[in-house]
Design an enzyme around this catalytic site. Structure first.
Site, short mmCIF file in Angstrom:
data_model
loop_
_atom_site.label_atom_id
_atom_site.label_comp_id
_atom_site.label_asym_id
_atom_site.label_seq_id
_atom_site.Cartn_x
_atom_site.Cartn_y
_atom_site.Cartn_z
N ARG A 162 26.34 45.18 53.07
CA ARG A 162 25.89 46.14 52.12
C ARG A 162 24.45 46.54 52.67
O ARG A 162 23.52 46.78 51.80
CB ARG A 162 25.82 45.57 50.75
CG ARG A 162 27.10 45.20 49.99
CD ARG A 162 27.78 46.31 49.69
NE ARG A 162 28.88 45.93 48.96
CZ ARG A 162 30.20 45.45 49.22
NH1 ARG A 162 30.34 45.47 50.82
NH2 ARG A 162 31.17 45.30 48.44
N SER A 236 29.29 46.73 41.76
CA SER A 236 28.57 45.31 41.75
C SER A 236 27.08 45.94 41.68
O SER A 236 26.51 46.39 42.46
CB SER A 236 28.92 44.62 42.94
OG SER A 236 30.15 44.15 43.23
N GLU A 332 22.20 45.02 44.46
CA GLU A 332 22.62 45.72 45.45
C GLU A 332 22.49 47.24 45.10
O GLU A 332 22.43 48.00 46.24
CB GLU A 332 24.32 45.62 45.36
CG GLU A 332 24.96 45.85 46.60
CD GLU A 332 26.38 46.67 46.33
OE1 GLU A 332 26.37 47.84 45.77
OE2 GLU A 332 27.61 46.03 46.04
N1 EPU Z 1 34.29 35.77 39.76
C1 EPU Z 1 34.21 35.07 38.70
N2 EPU Z 1 33.75 35.62 37.69
C2 EPU Z 1 33.49 37.07 37.68
C3 EPU Z 1 33.75 37.71 38.81
C4 EPU Z 1 34.07 37.05 39.84
O1 EPU Z 1 34.49 33.77 38.65
O2 EPU Z 1 33.16 37.45 36.64
C5 EPU Z 1 35.10 34.85 41.24
C6 EPU Z 1 36.39 35.64 41.22
O3 EPU Z 1 37.25 34.28 40.52
C7 EPU Z 1 36.65 35.23 42.66
C8 EPU Z 1 35.25 35.56 43.41
O4 EPU Z 1 34.22 35.22 42.30
O5 EPU Z 1 36.81 33.71 43.29
C9 EPU Z 1 35.13 37.05 43.91
O6 EPU Z 1 35.39 37.89 43.00
P1 EPU Z 1 35.89 39.34 43.41
O7 EPU Z 1 37.14 39.21 44.06
O8 EPU Z 1 36.12 40.18 42.17
O9 EPU Z 1 34.90 40.03 44.32
P2 EPU Z 1 33.39 39.90 44.29
O10 EPU Z 1 32.79 39.05 45.55
O11 EPU Z 1 32.72 39.84 43.07
C10 EPU Z 1 33.16 41.77 46.15
C11 EPU Z 1 32.38 42.89 46.28
C12 EPU Z 1 32.99 44.26 45.61
C13 EPU Z 1 34.42 44.43 46.10
C14 EPU Z 1 35.16 42.90 46.06
C15 EPU Z 1 36.43 42.85 46.60
C16 EPU Z 1 29.99 42.62 46.46
C17 EPU Z 1 28.55 42.76 46.03
N3 EPU Z 1 31.25 42.86 45.77
O12 EPU Z 1 33.11 41.54 44.45
O13 EPU Z 1 32.36 45.43 45.96
O14 EPU Z 1 35.29 45.33 45.50
O15 EPU Z 1 34.56 41.98 46.65
O16 EPU Z 1 36.31 42.87 48.23
O17 EPU Z 1 29.99 42.13 47.76
C18 EPU Z 1 30.68 46.89 44.98
O18 EPU Z 1 29.97 46.81 46.03
O19 EPU Z 1 30.23 47.71 44.16
C19 EPU Z 1 32.06 46.41 44.97
C20 EPU Z 1 32.75 46.38 43.75
#
Ligand code: EPU
Length: 336
Positions: A162, A236, A332
């Site tokens: 990012r 995010s 972010e």
């Molecule tokens: N999780 C929780 N609680 C929550 C949200 C997530 O426990 O409320 C846990 C999930 O269970 C999982 C882990 O966190 O084990 C990852 O969650 P998720 O797959 O939803 O992805 P993320 O890491 O929260 C990142 C990116 C997203 C992108 C997704 C999928 C960042 C800051 N965010 O989110 O990007 O869509 O991975 O690749 O890196 C964005 O940048 O705006 C964005 C949406």
């Protein structure tokens, strides 16, 4: 150049925050950019794409330029690749759909990300195992001070998680006019992100295609992330923090369920959404702002939130995560 004065930016940011721009104009063609250096125009300039990664907390001084530069052109190809030059004001998801319809692979995992093509390299958008830097060849940008267009090759852009040179040395210094992508004629499918495999199985996909991957990504995103047309948000709000492995092992003694992704030998990434949920914020609402109930990494505007209320909520989240886990979350979104 036609300027509007004191207009609300509410329709131009996906958070839906109502803040005025001192001066506002739209640019539909890069040949207009040399005109923006006219002496009588405000020196302070801000470029607005889809407005999907900003939080407005105060009136925006100077000139806000809404980018509407369009056009998608195939400029080169060889046996394995196509080079596609895309106007920076094109809507990112529309470009993804266009690429899939033409059988050009590389951006299918990035379906449904809000925002414009020009904003994609600034924060090196990424999702489901792919980052946009992997398919960027060159970026063309107008440099305000040098008063000329420059090409920036992908390897000059300091892309990180990012992150890019456009958030640091070149912040507010350039206007990205087009991005040239190098896409693949033969797809290399990336289904490494567990949720994609699960979704493809649910969809009963037997033959993998870039269209099937994009459909899976769209289904996952739609189920977890709020539609900005219905509830204001900027995706995010925080980055997933990278911490030392030692700190992670220590935290694991107290929180055996803490998820992580390897970064290198010494560090791991921890999902900020998990940390925030553990602090009890998921689904929290205070007046017009709150934390999304399906993804704690997303802060929302229920209709009339003040950007400062969203900012204050984010401060409280940072504080509680720091107190509970000793980890400082970084935002972010770009705060204006
Ligand atoms: N999780 C929780 N609680 C929550 C949200 C997530 O426990 O409320 C846990 C999930 O269970 C999982 C882990 O966190 O084990 C990852 O969650 P998720 O797959 O939803 O992805 P993320 O890491 O929260 C990142 C990116 C997203 C992108 C997704 C999928 C960042 C800051 N965010 O989110 O990007 O869509 O991975 O690749 O890196 C964005 O940048 O705006 C964005 C949406």
């Amino acid at each position: 150049m036609q300027l509007q004065q004191n207009i609300s930016l509410q329709p131009y940011n996906t958070f839906g925050i109502d803040m005025p721009a001192e001066y506002f104009t739209e640019v539909t063609d890069e040949t207009f950019l040399p005109l923006t250096t006219e002496e009588d125009l405000p020196a302070e300039k801000h470029v607005l794409g889809g407005g999907s990664n900003i939080l407005l907390t105060k009136p925006v001084k100077g000139l806000t330029i809404h980018n509407k530069i369009k056009g998608i052109f195939k400029i080169n190809e060889d046996e394995h690749h196509v080079w596609i030059k895309v106007g920076s004001g094109e809507i990112w998801h529309e470009f993804v759909i266009y690429a899939i319809a033409n059988g050009w692979a590389g951006v299918e995992n990035l379906a449904l990300i809000p925002g414009t093509v020009g904003a994609a390299p600034i924060q090196n958008i990424g999702a489901y195992g792919v980052e946009v830097k992997e398919v960027i060849d060159t970026i063309s940008a107008w440099h305000w001070e040098a008063k000329q267009f420059f090409p920036y090759h992908s390897n000059e852009c300091a892309f990180g998680y990012r992150d890019s040179i456009f958030k640091h040395q070149l912040k507010d210094k350039v206007f990205i006019t087009s991005v040239t992508f190098k896409l693949n004629k033969t797809p290399k499918f990336n289904t490494s992100y567990g949720a994609i495999e699960q979704e493809l199985a649910k969809m009963k996909v037997t033959e993998l295609s870039i269209k099937a991957i994009a459909d899976a990504v769209i289904a996952i995103r739609t189920s977890k992330l709020p539609d900005p047309k219905k509830i204001g948000n900027a995706g995010s709000f925080f980055k997933n923090p990278t911490i030392a492995k030692q700190q992670y092992e220590h935290l694991k003694d107290f929180h055996p369920q803490i998820p992580s992704y390897p970064v290198d030998n010494d560090t791991v990434k921890v999902p900020a959404g998990w940390l925030i949920e553990q602090c009890g914020w998921k689904g929290f609402r205070a007046g017009e702002t709150g934390v999304h109930d399906k993804q704690a990494l997303v802060l929302v505007n229920y209709g009339h939130a003040d950007g400062n209320a969203v900012w204050n909520l984010s401060e409280n989240i940072v504080k509680t995560v720091k107190d509970k886990f000793g980890i400082t979350l970084e935002r972010e979104v770009q705060v204006w």
